[in-house]
Write an enzyme that holds these catalytic residues in place. Structure first.
Site, PDB file in Angstrom:
ATOM      1  N   ARG A  51       0.409  -0.736  -0.107  1.00 45.09           N
ATOM      2  CA  ARG A  51      -0.124  -0.010  -0.013  1.00 45.09           C
ATOM      3  C   ARG A  51       1.231   0.948  -0.331  1.00 45.09           C
ATOM      4  NH1 ARG A  51      -4.254   0.760   5.172  1.00 45.09           N
ATOM      5  NH2 ARG A  51      -2.063   1.592   5.732  1.00 45.09           N
ATOM      6  N   LYS A 150      -7.296 -14.284  10.419  1.00 45.45           N
ATOM      7  CA  LYS A 150      -8.526 -14.710  10.952  1.00 45.45           C
ATOM      8  C   LYS A 150      -7.841 -12.999  12.123  1.00 45.45           C
ATOM      9  CE  LYS A 150      -6.756 -15.256  15.400  1.00 45.45           C
ATOM     10  NZ  LYS A 150      -5.661 -14.600  15.980  1.00 45.45           N
ATOM     11  N   ASP A 237      -8.991 -12.776  20.222  1.00 47.30           N
ATOM     12  CA  ASP A 237      -7.423 -13.550  19.741  1.00 47.30           C
ATOM     13  C   ASP A 237      -7.735 -15.109  20.138  1.00 47.30           C
ATOM     14  OD1 ASP A 237      -5.072 -12.291  18.623  1.00 47.30           O
ATOM     15  OD2 ASP A 237      -4.198 -13.166  20.811  1.00 47.30           O
ATOM     16  N   HIS A 242      -7.886 -20.329  18.155  1.00 46.33           N
ATOM     17  CA  HIS A 242      -7.508 -21.504  18.613  1.00 46.33           C
ATOM     18  C   HIS A 242      -7.801 -22.782  19.551  1.00 46.33           C
ATOM     19  CE1 HIS A 242      -4.810 -19.120  16.213  1.00 46.33           C
ATOM     20  NE2 HIS A 242      -4.394 -18.259  16.884  1.00 46.33           N
ATOM     21  N   LYS A 341      -1.657 -14.359  28.476  1.00 42.91           N
ATOM     22  CA  LYS A 341      -0.132 -13.293  27.448  1.00 42.91           C
ATOM     23  C   LYS A 341       1.382 -12.998  29.140  1.00 42.91           C
ATOM     24  CE  LYS A 341      -0.857 -11.947  23.388  1.00 42.91           C
ATOM     25  NZ  LYS A 341      -0.297 -13.053  22.424  1.00 42.91           N
TER      26      LYS A 341
HETATM   27  C1  BG6 Z   1      -1.848 -15.535  17.425  1.00 40.03           C
HETATM   28  C2  BG6 Z   1      -2.753 -14.335  18.269  1.00 40.03           C
HETATM   29  O1  BG6 Z   1      -2.998 -15.901  16.200  1.00 40.03           O
HETATM   30  O2  BG6 Z   1      -2.096 -17.016  17.536  1.00 40.03           O
HETATM   31  C3  BG6 Z   1      -1.147 -14.302  19.015  1.00 40.03           C
HETATM   32  O3  BG6 Z   1      -2.894 -13.766  16.829  1.00 40.03           O
HETATM   33  C4  BG6 Z   1      -0.963 -15.710  19.498  1.00 40.03           C
HETATM   34  O4  BG6 Z   1      -1.470 -13.202  19.354  1.00 40.03           O
HETATM   35  C5  BG6 Z   1      -0.358 -17.089  18.159  1.00 40.03           C
HETATM   36  O5  BG6 Z   1       1.069 -15.209  19.481  1.00 40.03           O
HETATM   37  C6  BG6 Z   1       0.116 -17.450  18.600  1.00 40.03           C
HETATM   38  O6  BG6 Z   1       0.145 -18.806  18.723  1.00 40.03           O
HETATM   39  P1  BG6 Z   1       1.652 -20.093  18.342  1.00 40.03           P
HETATM   40  O7  BG6 Z   1       1.430 -20.178  17.272  1.00 40.03           O
HETATM   41  O8  BG6 Z   1       2.629 -18.817  19.017  1.00 40.03           O
HETATM   42  O9  BG6 Z   1       1.015 -21.074  19.698  1.00 40.03           O
END
Ligand code: BG6
Length: 487
Positions: A51, A150, A237, A242, A341
């Site tokens: 962009r 996502k 998030d 996940h 986190k």
């Molecule tokens: C992402 C989130 O989808 O997954 C992040 O937006 C997160 O905040 C991450 O840290 C974790 O992924 P992984 O593969 O490191 O466990």
């Protein structure tokens, strides 16, 4: 790993947001690793859409840097890097207008026999504009595919809005909604563990299982993603995608096969069986936390507010919750989900806690600790079964829990491909099994909204936790249950 020579048809891989963090950390390294492994090669091109103007040399050097350091376990020479970089071309699109899309249209028309993959690595708020312009510029072909990162929206309404617009340009069979957890080898192994081992599946229900805990614990903070994160929080998030996908794989009925819709039908049923939270139940069943300053691995770290440079924020960086899958198999079994986190440890794990034995023949006064199946997804890939073992020696029966461990690395010495490698190859092959269908997302958002709306209604407050600890978790536990923490 065996080299797979040019197995894929010729393609153009168009990345919107091609200079962004995700593209740099995940997409280019994944394509490069597949290139090194010779699974992609020959006739393909990567078209980076920018962009803002950036000197091309600078961009290519940045990509080079990222692909070189991405995976220490893969070996390649300088020429391979040069050959890969030569596949990249860059187009500047300042505005989403047919005119600005002309250079892209021209490139794609010149190679009209190739399949085109459009990867939207941008905030979902611009997905609609990109789709509309691709359609108006008649760039999309029946064989084209679109990959959506996502989060798809930030509520049920915004998801529906974006989805409706996207489906004006692409049909469901052309849409690949990514959840990178589904691309992880260890997550896919969950399917094999469950459905290729009679041993586990026989006891996989409320008859034998007491509770299930799914944890994704991160010791990192929000890093440079504060602006995005502060609008999402841990629930949107991580849980919305996940953790719910992990829950689906643990709780689903055996699909007839791993064919995309067979799998997705079963996952959908789980999502639709999740018990909704209400303003009356939400306080007891969820906890929201936010980190304050503390120490992670003995290093002092800032609070969330310092990380995002704000005086005040009601966004949770930690969430723990208790839910139920209200169906025949899982009646009465609590599913505990937690993620956060700046916690003490960095790991993802699923713990299946079995019920205790019905009668203790050794000592009627004490409870025999229950068996556990612990599926460690990361950083190590491991499965352990916690079972009772007799402590050696005379003087009656004394026992203690011991672990039988299967470390992936002991049985498989090959490099495990990164989640994105598997997913991008599946897109190119047209395999949607590991991607979410629109009805799955609709069901996930519906359940998530039962939480967010209840939180808003009762104004559920944030509990502060010190960085480097396990976060505030215990309040959602049912009587007698405790969180499992493994290191
Ligand atoms: C992402 C989130 O989808 O997954 C992040 O937006 C997160 O905040 C991450 O840290 C974790 O992924 P992984 O593969 O490191 O466990």
């Amino acid at each position: 790993m065996s080299k797979k020579k040019n197995m894929l048809k010729a393609f153009n891989f168009v990345i919107f947001g091609g200079d962004g963090d995700l593209a740099m950390r995940k997409i280019y390294p994944a394509l490069f690793c597949r290139f090194v492994e010779q699974q992609i090669g020959g006739d393909f091109s990567i078209i980076v859409i920018l962009r803002d103007e950036i000197p091309i040399e600078l961009l290519l050097n940045k990509i080079k840097e990222k692909i070189i350091i991405a995976d220490q376990k893969i070996s390649f020479d300088k020429k391979t890097v040069t050959d890969f970089i030569a596949k990249i071309s860059v187009i500047l699109i300042k505005k989403h207008t047919v005119k600005d899309y002309e250079p892209l249209a021209n490139i794609l028309q010149k190679s009209s026999k190739k399949q085109d993959v459009f990867y939207f690595s941008t905030p979902s708020s611009v997905f609609v504009e990109i789709c509309d312009t691709l359609r108006k510029a008649t760039i999309v072909k029946p064989s084209s595919k679109v990959v959506l990162e996502k989060p798809l929206g930030n509520s049920l309404a915004t998801f529906e809005e974006i989805n409706t617009q996207i489906t004006k340009t692409f049909t469901e069979h052309q849409i690949y909604r990514i959840d990178h957890y589904l691309g992880k080898e260890t997550v896919q192994n969950l399917m094999v563990l469950r459905f290729s081992n009679l041993l586990f599946e026989q006891s996989w229900s409320s008859e034998h299982i007491d509770n299930i805990q799914i944890t994704v614990s991160e010791n990192l903070g929000v890093g440079t993603r504060g602006a995005y994160y502060d609008k999402s929080g841990a629930l949107l998030d991580m849980v919305q995608n996940h953790l719910l996908q992990l829950l689906c794989l643990v709780a689903m009925e055996p699909p007839v096969s791993v064919e995309a819709d067979k799998m997705r039908n079963e996952k959908l049923k789980v999502l639709q069986s999740l018990r909704m939270l209400t303003p009356k139940t939400v306080l007891k069943n969820t906890v929201r936390g936010q980190y304050i300053k503390g120490k992670v691995n003995n290093v002092k770290v800032n609070s969330y507010l310092e990380d995002i440079n704000k005086y005040n924020s009601n966004t949770e960086t930690f969430v723990a919750l208790k839910t139920y899958v209200d169906n025949w198999r899982w009646k009465g079994v609590p599913f505990y989900l937690q993620t956060g986190k700046r916690l003490e440890q960095h790991y993802s794990e699923i713990v299946i806690n079995f019920k205790p034995v019905k009668h203790n023949i050794f000592n009627s006064k004490t409870k025999v600790p229950n068996n556990k199946l612990i599926i460690r997804l990361q950083p190590e890939e491991r499965i352990s079964i916690v079972q009772m073992t007799k402590i050696p020696g005379p003087g009656g029966y004394r026992y203690k829990p011991t672990s039988l461990k299967l470390d992936y690395l002991d049985s498989f010495t090959e490099r495990l491909p990164e989640a994105y490698e598997r997913l991008l190859i599946d897109v190119l092959r047209g395999n949607q099994t590991l991607f979410m269908r629109e009805d799955e997302l609709r069901a996930a958002w519906t359940w998530i909204e039962s939480i967010t709306k209840s939180w808003n209604k009762i104004k559920q407050s944030i509990v502060l936790y010190e960085a480097g600890t396990n976060g505030p978790r215990d309040s959602v536990m049912a009587d007698g249950d405790t969180w499992e923490i493994h290191s």
